[in-house]
Design an enzyme around this catalytic site. Sequence first.
Site, short mmCIF file in Angstrom:
data_model
loop_
_atom_site.label_atom_id
_atom_site.label_comp_id
_atom_site.label_asym_id
_atom_site.label_seq_id
_atom_site.Cartn_x
_atom_site.Cartn_y
_atom_site.Cartn_z
N ASP A 91 -15.31 29.61 -22.54
CA ASP A 91 -16.27 28.71 -21.87
C ASP A 91 -15.96 28.48 -20.40
O ASP A 91 -16.38 27.47 -19.82
CB ASP A 91 -16.32 27.34 -22.59
CG ASP A 91 -16.85 27.47 -24.01
OD1 ASP A 91 -16.52 26.59 -24.84
OD2 ASP A 91 -17.55 28.45 -24.30
N HIS A 115 -23.83 28.10 -23.77
CA HIS A 115 -23.01 27.00 -24.26
C HIS A 115 -23.81 25.71 -24.09
O HIS A 115 -24.39 25.48 -23.02
CB HIS A 115 -21.69 26.94 -23.49
CG HIS A 115 -20.80 25.82 -23.91
ND1 HIS A 115 -20.00 25.89 -25.03
CD2 HIS A 115 -20.58 24.61 -23.37
CE1 HIS A 115 -19.34 24.75 -25.15
NE2 HIS A 115 -19.67 23.96 -24.16
#
Length: 214
Positions: free
Chosen positions: A147, A111
Amino acid sequence: MSKARVLVLISGGGSNLQALIDASLKANSSFEISHVISNRPEAGGLLRATKASIAAEALDHKSFKERAFFEDALARRIDHVTPDLILCAGFMRIMSADFVNRYEGRMINIHPSLLPNFQGLNTHARALEAGVTLHGCSVHWVNADVDQGAIIGQACVPIFPGDTPEILASRVLVQEHRLYPLCVEAVASGRAKLIHGRTFLDGLQGGIALLDNS
Ligand code: GRF
């Protein structure tokens, strides 16, 4: 010791995939990439896989009436390949909790922010907007909370006055290409493990930290 077999999920150009391919080909690598699947048939990463003689296929999510049908088809492909690890590398689909839970402890993502800051999209513009001076990327285990899985490694870069989202993205991408292969090697070699929702590296809680080396 046999190498960990890795399947990579992509949606785009595949620069992270290329960094992983290059790392997997090093003599002392603990992993090999056996399969690449893209949800977008036009993804440039498919060509990178083919050039590296890696099995590559597109599973176009738009050709499925419902998200669940796409996930079932993808799960069938993954389970047919039986990978040790499943890496999301620029894979832009949010998968359901049922799908993710099926592969918990085997699925990893990169990410483009220093999680838990800036979860979600448009991370570079948001970091600039927030006025932070340090930014970067995170490699983490994938769980049902998007995430938010335990971090395996992070790499940080400075933000300079005048940076644009594009400049920042390219600075972060350089570090992504360093960080992801290091984290995958750590997991594939058994140095990094997910234990009760936390990352342990060489037996101690924690992960890999990189500073911008440019
Ligand atoms: C990268 O910035 C990655 O962090 C994000 O997708 C972008 C494209 O990656 N998840 P790639 O060039 O397709 O690997």
